[in-house]
Design a protein around this motif. Sequence first.
Motif, PDB file in Angstrom:
ATOM      1  N   ILE A  24       0.868  -1.181   0.000  1.00  0.00           N
ATOM      2  CA  ILE A  24       0.000   0.000   0.000  1.00  0.00           C
ATOM      3  C   ILE A  24       0.905   1.232   0.000  1.00  0.00           C
ATOM      4  N   GLY A  25       0.986   1.887  -1.146  1.00  0.00           N
ATOM      5  CA  GLY A  25       1.767   3.113  -1.237  1.00  0.00           C
ATOM      6  C   GLY A  25       0.901   4.341  -1.377  1.00  0.00           C
ATOM      7  N   ALA A  26      -0.405   4.131  -1.617  1.00  0.00           N
ATOM      8  CA  ALA A  26      -1.342   5.243  -1.811  1.00  0.00           C
ATOM      9  C   ALA A  26      -2.111   5.481  -0.522  1.00  0.00           C
ATOM     10  N   PHE A  27      -1.790   6.555   0.164  1.00  0.00           N
ATOM     11  CA  PHE A  27      -2.492   6.916   1.391  1.00  0.00           C
ATOM     12  C   PHE A  27      -2.246   8.385   1.691  1.00  0.00           C
ATOM     13  N   TYR A  28      -3.124   8.967   2.503  1.00  0.00           N
ATOM     14  CA  TYR A  28      -2.931  10.340   2.968  1.00  0.00           C
ATOM     15  C   TYR A  28      -1.921  10.311   4.116  1.00  0.00           C
ATOM     16  N   ASP A  29      -0.759  10.881   3.895  1.00  0.00           N
ATOM     17  CA  ASP A  29       0.312  10.828   4.896  1.00  0.00           C
ATOM     18  C   ASP A  29      -0.140  11.353   6.256  1.00  0.00           C
ATOM     19  N   ASP A  30      -0.703  12.555   6.261  1.00  0.00           N
ATOM     20  CA  ASP A  30      -1.087  13.174   7.529  1.00  0.00           C
ATOM     21  C   ASP A  30      -2.138  12.351   8.254  1.00  0.00           C
ATOM     22  N   ALA A  31      -3.075  11.774   7.488  1.00  0.00           N
ATOM     23  CA  ALA A  31      -4.145  10.983   8.104  1.00  0.00           C
ATOM     24  C   ALA A  31      -3.587   9.713   8.728  1.00  0.00           C
ATOM     25  N   VAL A  32      -2.702   9.020   8.020  1.00  0.00           N
ATOM     26  CA  VAL A  32      -2.094   7.795   8.560  1.00  0.00           C
ATOM     27  C   VAL A  32      -1.278   8.111   9.810  1.00  0.00           C
ATOM     28  N   HIS A  33      -0.486   9.184   9.743  1.00  0.00           N
ATOM     29  CA  HIS A  33       0.317   9.568  10.906  1.00  0.00           C
ATOM     30  C   HIS A  33      -0.572   9.890  12.093  1.00  0.00           C
ATOM     31  N   SER A  34      -1.693  10.527  11.830  1.00  0.00           N
ATOM     32  CA  SER A  34      -2.598  10.893  12.912  1.00  0.00           C
ATOM     33  C   SER A  34      -3.238   9.656  13.536  1.00  0.00           C
ATOM     34  N   VAL A  35      -3.721   8.751  12.695  1.00  0.00           N
ATOM     35  CA  VAL A  35      -4.373   7.541  13.199  1.00  0.00           C
ATOM     36  C   VAL A  35      -3.401   6.703  14.030  1.00  0.00           C
ATOM     37  N   LEU A  36      -2.145   6.618  13.583  1.00  0.00           N
ATOM     38  CA  LEU A  36      -1.166   5.768  14.263  1.00  0.00           C
ATOM     39  C   LEU A  36      -0.380   6.502  15.356  1.00  0.00           C
ATOM     40  N   GLY A  37      -0.543   7.824  15.421  1.00  0.00           N
ATOM     41  CA  GLY A  37       0.121   8.581  16.478  1.00  0.00           C
ATOM     42  C   GLY A  37       1.575   8.894  16.209  1.00  0.00           C
ATOM     43  N   PHE A  38       1.964   9.017  14.929  1.00  0.00           N
ATOM     44  CA  PHE A  38       3.357   9.323  14.574  1.00  0.00           C
ATOM     45  C   PHE A  38       3.588  10.825  14.509  1.00  0.00           C
ATOM     46  N   ASP A  39       4.762  11.244  14.913  1.00  0.00           N
ATOM     47  CA  ASP A  39       5.231  12.598  14.674  1.00  0.00           C
ATOM     48  C   ASP A  39       6.102  12.541  13.423  1.00  0.00           C
ATOM     49  N   PRO A  40       5.589  12.998  12.254  1.00  0.00           N
ATOM     50  CA  PRO A  40       6.338  12.832  11.000  1.00  0.00           C
ATOM     51  C   PRO A  40       7.646  13.595  10.943  1.00  0.00           C
ATOM     52  N   GLU A  41       7.864  14.529  11.869  1.00  0.00           N
ATOM     53  CA  GLU A  41       9.148  15.210  11.926  1.00  0.00           C
ATOM     54  C   GLU A  41      10.251  14.255  12.395  1.00  0.00           C
ATOM     55  N   LYS A  42       9.841  13.211  13.125  1.00  0.00           N
ATOM     56  CA  LYS A  42      10.807  12.261  13.678  1.00  0.00           C
ATOM     57  C   LYS A  42      10.718  10.887  13.014  1.00  0.00           C
TER      58      LYS A  42
END
Length: 280
Positions: A250-268
């Motif tokens: 799965i390469g097609a996804f909304y980055d911000d939405a996935v990070h939010s659902v999983l609790g990731f800080d994309p800066e790190k």
Amino acid sequence: MIKMSLQDQLIQQIKQLDKKQAEELQFYLREITQQDTDEYSPQNFLYLQKLTSLCLRDFYTLDQQLRTNIRAGKKHVSLPREFTETNNSFPNIIERRRSRREYQTQPISLPQLSELLYYTYGATGKISLRGYRNYILRSAPSAGALYPINLSVIVNSVDTLSPGFYRYKVKEHALESIFLGDIRSPLVQAGLGQQFMATAAVVLVLSAVPERIIPRYGIRGYRYIYLDAGHIAQNAYLAAEYLNLGACDIGAFYDDAVHSVLGFDPEKEFVVLMITIGRV
């Protein structure tokens, strides 16, 4: 209940934006539409991502609910190390490898998940390196043996394992829960409506920690991150075939939405790729 169209949902969300968010939306739209070329610049991709964030604010609300309602303390799950042999030969596995999106409803077993994770990214050896006597090597190669990729698991349907989000602990060959709960619905939305993400028994999440590799390789480290992810993904595909399971990237996804659902800080740490796994 009348199901709203995607356009109506988008309009409704735009109407709920506050003044500052509405001004941001106007700015991003104006910058994108005023381009004289059909080719998007890196800046425009950033604008599109910002638009996605504004139009998917529900994910952030859901993320807070997730932490309030179903977040659990750390739960350590030891994985079985007794692996079973199948009749699948290596040439047969290579020839059969396909992206499989249709899965049966039966859960996979914990031993199957254990074996899958081990062959995908498990600890397979030790060497003396950089002052460490027992530096762990893994089943997938990595530039400089720096391993900037973390492997996590979204559990939908695994025998004896609660649904939730788990981090794979390579050294211990174990899982550590990040939170428990069923996140299939928001995950599918974040994945552009790809429903097989919900019917899969598990979804592997490959996330990158640039800090592990950029200090050594500079900007070229980002290339190595994606190469590493590719090595791991191919391992997952072949391991799934060996275990008579199906896999699909799965390469097609909304980055911000996935990070939010999983609790990731994309800066790190940011998600590079996800892989669905299930019975076929």
